[in-house]
Design a protein around this motif. Sequence first.
Motif, short mmCIF file in Angstrom:
data_model
loop_
_atom_site.label_atom_id
_atom_site.label_comp_id
_atom_site.label_asym_id
_atom_site.label_seq_id
_atom_site.Cartn_x
_atom_site.Cartn_y
_atom_site.Cartn_z
N LYS A 1 0.86 -1.17 0.00
CA LYS A 1 0.00 0.00 0.00
C LYS A 1 0.90 1.23 0.00
N PRO A 2 0.54 2.28 -0.73
CA PRO A 2 -0.73 2.46 -1.45
C PRO A 2 -0.75 1.77 -2.81
N ARG A 3 -1.96 1.41 -3.23
CA ARG A 3 -2.16 0.87 -4.58
C ARG A 3 -2.41 2.02 -5.55
N ARG A 4 -2.60 1.65 -6.80
CA ARG A 4 -2.95 2.69 -7.78
C ARG A 4 -4.27 3.36 -7.38
N ASN A 5 -4.34 4.66 -7.57
CA ASN A 5 -5.52 5.48 -7.26
C ASN A 5 -5.76 5.62 -5.76
N ASP A 6 -4.86 5.09 -4.91
CA ASP A 6 -4.97 5.28 -3.47
C ASP A 6 -4.28 6.59 -3.08
N PRO A 7 -4.66 7.18 -1.93
CA PRO A 7 -3.92 8.35 -1.44
C PRO A 7 -2.45 8.00 -1.22
N LEU A 8 -1.60 9.02 -1.27
CA LEU A 8 -0.17 8.79 -1.10
C LEU A 8 0.13 8.24 0.30
N LEU A 9 1.25 7.56 0.41
CA LEU A 9 1.68 7.00 1.68
C LEU A 9 1.98 8.12 2.67
N THR A 10 1.49 8.01 3.89
CA THR A 10 1.74 9.01 4.92
C THR A 10 3.16 8.84 5.46
N VAL A 11 3.96 9.87 5.30
CA VAL A 11 5.36 9.81 5.73
C VAL A 11 5.70 11.04 6.56
N LEU A 12 6.81 10.96 7.30
CA LEU A 12 7.38 12.10 8.01
C LEU A 12 8.71 12.45 7.34
N THR A 13 9.04 13.73 7.33
CA THR A 13 10.34 14.14 6.79
C THR A 13 11.33 14.29 7.94
N GLN A 14 12.61 14.20 7.62
CA GLN A 14 13.62 14.11 8.67
C GLN A 14 13.94 15.46 9.32
N ASP A 15 13.66 16.56 8.65
CA ASP A 15 14.09 17.84 9.25
C ASP A 15 13.22 19.04 8.87
N VAL B 1 7.08 24.17 21.60
CA VAL B 1 5.73 24.61 21.24
C VAL B 1 5.34 23.93 19.92
N SER B 2 4.16 24.23 19.45
CA SER B 2 3.65 23.58 18.23
C SER B 2 4.49 23.89 17.01
N THR B 3 5.17 25.05 17.01
CA THR B 3 5.97 25.42 15.83
C THR B 3 7.40 24.90 15.90
N SER B 4 7.77 24.21 16.97
CA SER B 4 9.12 23.65 17.09
C SER B 4 9.33 22.59 16.01
N ILE B 5 10.52 22.63 15.37
CA ILE B 5 10.84 21.68 14.31
C ILE B 5 11.37 20.38 14.92
N ILE B 6 10.91 19.26 14.40
CA ILE B 6 11.38 17.95 14.85
C ILE B 6 12.48 17.48 13.90
N TYR B 7 13.60 17.06 14.49
CA TYR B 7 14.72 16.56 13.70
C TYR B 7 14.93 15.07 14.00
N PHE B 8 15.01 14.29 12.92
CA PHE B 8 15.38 12.88 13.05
C PHE B 8 16.82 12.65 12.58
N THR B 9 17.55 13.74 12.35
CA THR B 9 18.93 13.65 11.88
C THR B 9 19.89 13.63 13.07
N GLU B 10 21.12 13.19 12.79
CA GLU B 10 22.12 13.14 13.86
C GLU B 10 22.62 14.54 14.19
N HIS B 11 22.76 15.38 13.17
CA HIS B 11 23.20 16.76 13.37
C HIS B 11 22.14 17.69 12.77
N SER B 12 22.00 18.84 13.39
CA SER B 12 21.01 19.81 12.91
C SER B 12 21.65 21.19 12.85
N PRO B 13 21.13 22.06 11.99
CA PRO B 13 21.72 23.41 11.86
C PRO B 13 21.48 24.24 13.12
#
Length: 678
Positions: free
Chosen positions: A519-533, A587-599
């Motif tokens: 999943k997803p199949r054709r014509n299905d909504p896109l796969l729900t993902v999180l970005t790393q930074d 707070v709600s606007t804080s960025i979540i990082y899944f990386t080892e290093h962040s700017p």
Amino acid sequence: MMDFLEEPIPGVGTYDDFNTIDWVREKSRDRDRHREITNKSKESTWALIHSVSDAFSGWLLMLLIGLLSGSLAGLIDISAHWMTDLKEGICTREFWFNREHCCWNSEHVTFEERDKCPEWNSWSQLIISTDEGAFAYIVNYFMYVLWALLFAFLAVTLVKVFAPYACGSGIPEVLSAAAAAGVSVAFGAPIGGVLFSLEEVSYYFPLKTLWRSFFAALVAAFTLRSINPFGNSRLVLFYVEFHTPWHLFELVPFILLGIFGGLWGALFIRTNIAWCRKRKTTQLGKYPVVEVLVVTAITAILAFPNEYTRMSTSELISELFNDCGLLDSSKLCDYENRFNTSKGGELPDRPAGLGVYSAMWQLALTLILKIVITIFTFGMKIPSGLFIPSMAVGAIAGRLLGVGMEQLAYYHHDWAIFNSWCSQGADCITPGLYAMVGAAACLGGVTRMTVSLVVIMFELTGGLEYIVPLMAAAMTSKWVADALGREGIYDAHIHLNGYPFLEAKEEFAHKTLAMDVMKPRRNDPLLTVLTQDSMSVEDVETIINETTYSGFPVVVSRESQRLVGFVLRRDLIISIENARKKQDGIVSTSIIYFTEHSPPVPPYTPPTLKLRNILDLSPFTVTDLTPMEIVVDIFRKLGLRQCLVTHNGRLLGIITKKDVLKHIAQMANQDPDSILFN
């Protein structure tokens, strides 16, 4: 920016109730923990002691499991015997004694009536001071039904209040060892317990798990033997001592018992599943206590008039397995000329007396009742058991056939099938052996066990030289039952209850690919993902609130879809909640990082939240062209919850265990949407 997860957070890495355990993840975490402890062991003496204790912690846990299992089994055996006798009377001297213990030290016990003594009184003796007459029978009848209802109500209440399940993390060897120890003490069969765990419980069984399971079963058996709940200094529940070897011709009736066991197993599974499905889909399932009490009342009312249904099932099986001797007073041993002995002091085959014929009719009625009532009791909200009732059905059928063969050999010993090995006055047929073989056949037909069943039966009875008849009956019952239905009772209930379990015994032989199932199949909504930074706390919380997925793939960016790892929903929720409480400025606007290093964080900007420590950086992946035959095998042998599908490193989709099960159903021409996972 703070690395919030430098210290472990309570709850991270655990599972919600009724969620399957990701064994690959758990094993990887256990290896990392063990590697860290080993590396630190060289730093100090205390670290070395910690390393040694960690190495022995698994064996210590097995020791505790074995000790606890054996102790509980001894307590249950003693209590069950006492409560069974309590339905018929009570020991006036010490009320906590069952009938046998009550009469052990009595000075007024005769050999002919060794089960009766002045210290043991029936309920009619206590209430109306007599044990004779119609009114006394009615009083005993009433008290028997009353106690049965009371015990059933107590059991179903305990089940309702203290639910008989345990949820949470663990490792496979603990569950395997616990199963082995349970069978070890339940049937006095430590080796059979290990084999049962290997054959029926575990899909992953390395050598370390084998040894630890064996150790737990050994400790449990030793503990039970020390308690000696049966009072005979033996581990086995139904110890037998047969004096006559079996003959090659007897394989024919043994195979007939195997056929009966297979037919009974197939009938039981179909009817029991039909009844359980009715319970789940009708109003009946809303009243489990009423159902238990009604079935108990019907069972007790029908059971009391027949002495073989009135006694406990374990006691019945023990009597059916018994090889009649001179000192036996049972109706099953009421033969004519019973004191004539043959060479070696063994009793020859003799004509059946009135007691045997009476017992045969009673056993036939008992067989019918056991067959019918077991269908309704298994699956109720009460621990009614399966092994002992199934064995009882087979033991009754086997004893009936055994007595028939015995009388046939006695009256027609000159027939061609008997004259070469059964002379007049010889001890040729052992009815108790037929009961033992019948018990194995019926249990095999219901559970589809083979190797572990044979080992459990000869450990249970001590009849090692009769292993070939047991093997013949077990294999025949499995073949017959498999011909009528591929599922054993455990598999059938797993499917009925909607558990996402992949059966390791079935082969997947279809030429489909991972891309056909993901999943997803054709014509299905896109796969729900999180970005790393690039996602804020609010973005992640929105995804969590709008979906019900158990986890999310993490990618470099939505444009590239390059896979980084996989994060569990539960870990995300717990980590964000703890960060809001304990980390200043989140707070709600804080960025979540899944990386080892962040700017670096610009001034006047909310601090970022680093959650790399909860990210699985090595999720199991397959390519889109991987054959589903391999994917199914991977899910079965590794116990995966999900695997990700990629193409040249780009994330395409995800396959969960439920997707695999639905695909298997679709390939079997079943409606995949009809499979419900509860």
